[in-house]
Design an enzyme around this catalytic site. Structure first.
Site, PDB file in Angstrom:
ATOM      1  N   GLY A 207      42.016  41.525  43.246  1.00 36.83           N
ATOM      2  CA  GLY A 207      40.848  42.404  43.167  1.00 36.83           C
ATOM      3  C   GLY A 207      39.751  41.941  44.101  1.00 36.83           C
ATOM      4  CB  SER A 208      36.110  42.247  43.768  1.00 36.79           C
ATOM      5  OG  SER A 208      36.193  43.608  43.439  1.00 36.79           O
TER       6      SER A 208
END
Lengths: 485, 463
Positions: free
Chosen positions: A215-216
């Site tokens: 993810g981020s």
């Protein structure tokens, strides 16, 4: 009659010769193949015939041996079994060994020739050396903080010392007690079946053997590649990126969870985790430089051992532009182990270079004499040192004013990056909460710890899952445990 | 010796010269044998517990006193006997006790060494008894037919007792298990020797000639063939295959030695093949033994774990050249027959190829000294008896050692002196005693056993 008696005697002599020749055949010529037959229990008996060496954490053994008085005599015991299971693994008479118990088996079982006082001495005496010890790099306080932080939730924590690669914490929950697998009685078989069939996979080492979409948190990698490549030169300059961002070559429109991402600066986009900005950055950097950037951190490395095998983290390179955009924000086929993401944070903390992580400080004989020590291992430059300085600034911003406020520690500089990874078909799974960070005590020269936390909590309400909310406090506790002497 | 002109009857007369008695050598060797056994016993204890086992003195004293009594009996009653036979018996018996004691440590609930010591005492007692009571081996020839009847009775006896581990060869009396078939060996050897000595010329030279084979008359061959078939048949019924193989070999060897007819060997082999095929076909027990021999690891591949033979091979392999050392092997993995049929595996694992070869050579020496007595004797009965007794030892060793080392299919049988088994130890002491008596007669040139006096006793005219 004399002649016939002599003939009969010759016949008896032939029988004797046949016996001698045949004995030579089985005892010398074919002995090796008989010895190596897996059904021959002698190796196993010899192996368990003496106490196994210990695995040490913080100078104290976390393992032990007890005399069962049975054929496979010494059984393994564990202190704080579930806490250290992702490091020690198990040593079972029935099911063998894994993790450190497996990787350092020669030392622990006493079979490593380095343990003998003189070369070939043991071949001569047929003696067995007492088992050696394995001294780990773990910080017991960090390990305990990580374990307590995860609690009943499913997840993992990996923490390391950026300048050396020493692994300080390696935790996976839910865990299990490896002592249940020691011995030979039927309870061992029952425990094995139960542990293997359990839905929450307690024997899975999530810190090194499970990959998650990062993810981020992967935006650290994308930012590093973009800065190194000169795609972004000034952290505060607008990045000319639209929001929402239509993925190139498709009609999918990527959106953000936060406001103000249109044409945002890298600093803003990093602090508030703008998907659109980083997706476009990845496309602008291009697949070749993105791949090189990811590989610099250790992605797509298939041979990593710490000394047991670590599952490779992947950054898919056969992608179209839309897939590259998604890959660059840690989705699509990008997957990482928690240890890999701790290496990413560690690279930023260590001026852009990555030390190969390792879990064994040194191995010793039973008396404590060093058999082998892990020296400084290979260093890989993941980014320019200048880029590392910029990224440290960005990560510090995240903790000071962005999504990572929960990781702040008084008296220390902390840099972090949160992530909430979508997964499952059409992202239907409960998202994974990620947090990666590093911390430097204000009076220290170097960051002392880099950590990655992932929490996969199927029970929680989807909306409540966030890297900053669920994972950052655990990361903070672990870093605090390392920083506090 | 095999020059063309030599024939069976052409043994030159030996001049009567007093031979050295060599009792001092025997004494020295006995002391060595006892010390070696005590050393092994202490070695086991030190390897296992780090200290000399408490029974070492008693064990050594017991074995030593018995051996010295036997030696004294020899000095008094058989001063010319072969000086090697008794020390070999003492050493093998002592080693056997060490190996059994060593295996007892793995099975504390089922100790066998104390019983074995009792039987060894009985065996050496019988040795002394034979030395004292049997002044001249030719007396035995009078009991040719008594022997065969007793042998058959002993062989049939176990049929009335329950079977143990698939073989019906045991008689249980007052807590002691006896294997009558073991004693029958000696009796049958006496019968074969007596009958063949009396009838060897008839067997060799009368009867019809079929192609190149001179067949004896049915009247002469019939009884012995019948006896032999009967014993083998009974043993097959009792599933004592080792002993039936032993009787078969004994019969063929003695028939050959008595008649010098190579044809007998051919016929014997033919019968053996037929018998083996028939038994292998009809007897599932034997069939599985042959299968195990051909494929010792089949049960491992089938996921059932190693069988006894595979475990035995693992044992030997683990021993290698010099062995693991007494007390440090894992031959107990073989299971229930480790102390009896498979005792050699423990020797092979813990003493290595070196130790095992030494044991084989000890047996070889024992057999050789037996044959030597046979060669030196002048009366056909004595010669045949010596050859028969020595061959019993040789065949026993080959059948069981070949079985546990995978050379031939496994048939249950006791390793002489080494294996756990009272009847076997006692029988083998009697065999050694008889060989001693025979060798004494062979080497005593002073009077009683001269060549001329004996040849004619029963064998008819000596050509």
């Amino acid at each position: 009659m004399t002649r016939y008696i002599r003939h009969a005697a010759a016949f008896c002599a032939l029988l004797l010769i046949a016996l001698l020749v045949n004995a030579t055949r089985i005892q010398l010529v074919q002995a090796r193949s008989y010895d190596e037959n897996p059904a021959n229990r002698r190796h196993t008996i010899a192996r368990y015939g003496q106490p196994r060496g210990d695995i040490l954490v913080g100078g104290k053994p976390v393992t032990g041996s007890k005399d069962s008085g049975e054929q496979f005599r010494y059984e393994r015991t564990y202190r704080n079994g579930p806490l250290y299971a992702p490091v020690t693994g198990f040593s079972s008479q029935v099911y063998g060994t894994n993790l450190l118990e497996g990787a350092e088996d020669d030392i622990l079982a006493g079979t490593d020739p380095l343990l003998s006082p003189l070369p070939l001495w043991n071949d001569l005496t047929r003696a067995r050396n007492p088992g050696g010890h394995v001294v780990t790099t773990l910080d017991p306080a960090a390990q305990e903080a990580a374990f307590a932080g995860l609690g009943d939730r499913r997840g993992a924590v990996a923490a390391l010392e950026p300048s050396t690669g020493r692994i300080l914490a390696l935790v996976s929950t839910p865990s299990y007690n490896p002592e249940e697998l020691s011995g030979t009685d039927s309870a061992v078989a029952r425990a094995w079946t139960r542990l293997n069939q359990a839905a929450n996979k307690p024997m899975l080492n999530r810190a090194v053997r499970q990959t998650y979409p990062p993810g981020s948190t992967f935006k650290v990698v994308t930012a590093a590649a973009a800065l190194d490549a000169g795609v972004v030169e000034d952290l505060d300059e607008p990045t000319k990126s639209p929001a929402p961002y239509r993925l190139p070559g498709s009609s999918v429109r990527l959106t953000n969870e936060v406001e103000g991402c249109a044409d945002a600066s890298l600093r803003y986009a990093f602090t508030w985790s703008c998907n659109t900005v980083f997706a476009k950055l990845g496309v602008d950097v291009g697949v070749v430089r993105m791949r090189a950037g990811a590989a610099g951190f250790g992605f797509n490395e298939r041979q990593l051992r710490i000394p047991f095998r670590v599952s490779p983290s992947t950054f898919d390179t056969r992608v179209d532009q839309a897939q590259l955009a998604l890959s660059s924000i840690g989705q699509y086929n990008t997957r990482a182990t928690p240890l890999q993401m701790a290496m990413v944070a560690g690279a930023v903390a260590n001026n852009g270079s990555v030390r190969t992580p390792h879990l064994v400080e040194r191995t010793t004989t039973d008396d404590g004499d060093t058999v082998s020590a892990t020296g400084q291992r290979t260093l890989r430059q993941a980014m320019n040192p200048a880029t590392a300085v910029q990224l440290r600034e960005l990560m510090t911003d995240v903790v000071e004013r962005g999504t990572g406020k929960n990781a702040a520690i008084p008296g220390a500089t902390v840099g972090g990056k949160s992530g909430t990874a979508q997964h499952g078909i059409h992202n239907s799974g409960t998202p994974y909460a990620w947090f990666i960070s590093w911390a430097k005590a204000d009076d220290a020269m170097e960051p002392a710890v880099a950590v990655a936390v992932v929490v996969e909590d199927a029970e929680a309400d989807r909306g409540d899952i966030s890297g900053g909310g669920d994972a950052a406090p655990i990361a903070r506790d672990v870093m605090e445990a390392v920083l506090t002497p | 010796m095999l020059s063309p002109g030599t024939t069976a009857q052409a043994d030159p007369p030996t001049p009567v010269v007093p031979l050295p008695r060599r009792r001092g050598i025997e004494f020295t060797l006995i002391v060595l044998a006892v010390l070696l056994s005590v050393y092994g016993y202490c070695d086991v204890g030190i390897a296992r517990t780090g200290s000399v086992p408490p029974g070492a003195v008693g064990y050594g004293a017991g074995l030593g006193v018995l051996a010295l009594l036997a030696h004294l009996a020899v000095r008094l009653r058989a001063p010319y006997a072969d000086p090697l036979l008794l020390p070999i018996g003492v050493l093998l018996n002592g080693l056997g006790l060490v190996l059994i004691y060593r295996l007892d440590l793995e099975t504390p609930d089922d100790p066998a060494a104390p019983t074995q010591l009792v039987w060894s005492t009985l065996g050496m007692g019988l040795f002394i008894a034979v030395m004292v009571l049997l002044r001249d081996h030719r007396v035995l020839q009078r009991y040719t037919y008594v022997s065969v009847v007793s042998a058959l009775v002993l062989l049939v006896l176990p049929i009335f007792f329950p079977s143990v581990n698939g073989a019906r060869i045991w008689v249980r009396v007052a807590g002691f298990s006896i294997q009558p078939g073991e004693f029958a060996k000696v009796l049958l050897a006496v019968f074969f020797a007596g009958y063949l000595a009396a009838n060897r010329n008839a067997l060799a030279y009368t009867g019809r000639r079929v192609w190149r084979l001179q067949l004896p008359t049915g009247r002469v061959l019939g009884p012995i063939l019948a006896i032999w078939l009967l014993s083998v048949g009974v043993l097959v019924l009792e599933r004592d295959l080792g002993t039936s193989l032993l009787f078969f070999g004994l019969f063929v060897i003695l028939l050959y030695v008595a008649t010098g007819r190579t044809g007998w060997i051919a016929v014997g082999l033919l019968l053996a093949v037929c018998g083996a095929v028939a038994v292998g076909w009809l007897e599932p027990h034997v069939h599985s033994r042959v299968e195990d021999w051909l494929h010792p690891f089949a049960s491992i591949e089938a996921g059932l774990g190693p069988n006894q033979l595979a475990q035995s091979l693992f044992s030997f392999a683990a021993g290698g050249m010099l062995g693991t050392g007494l007390g440090l092997g894992h031959s107990i993995l073989i299971g229930f027959a480790a102390k009896s049929d498979f005792i050699l595996a423990t020797a092979g694992e813990e003493l290595g190829l070196a130790g095992l070869s030494a044991i084989f050579l000890l047996y070889g020496l024992l057999v050789e000294r037996g044959y030597r007595a046979g060669l030196a004797l002048r009366d056909p009965f004595g010669r045949l008896l010596a050859v028969g007794l020595a061959s019993i030892v040789a065949l026993q060793v080959f059948v069981i050692a070949g079985g546990v080392t995978g050379l031939i299919p496994l048939t249950g049988m006791a390793m002489p002196f080494l294996a756990q088994g009272g009847s076997s130890v006692v029988t083998n002491w009697i065999i050694v005693a008889l060989l001693m008596r025979l060798s004494d007669s062979a080497r005593d040139r002073s009077g009683t056993a001269t060549a001329e006096g004996i040849e004619g006793v029963r064998g008819g005219a000596t050509p």
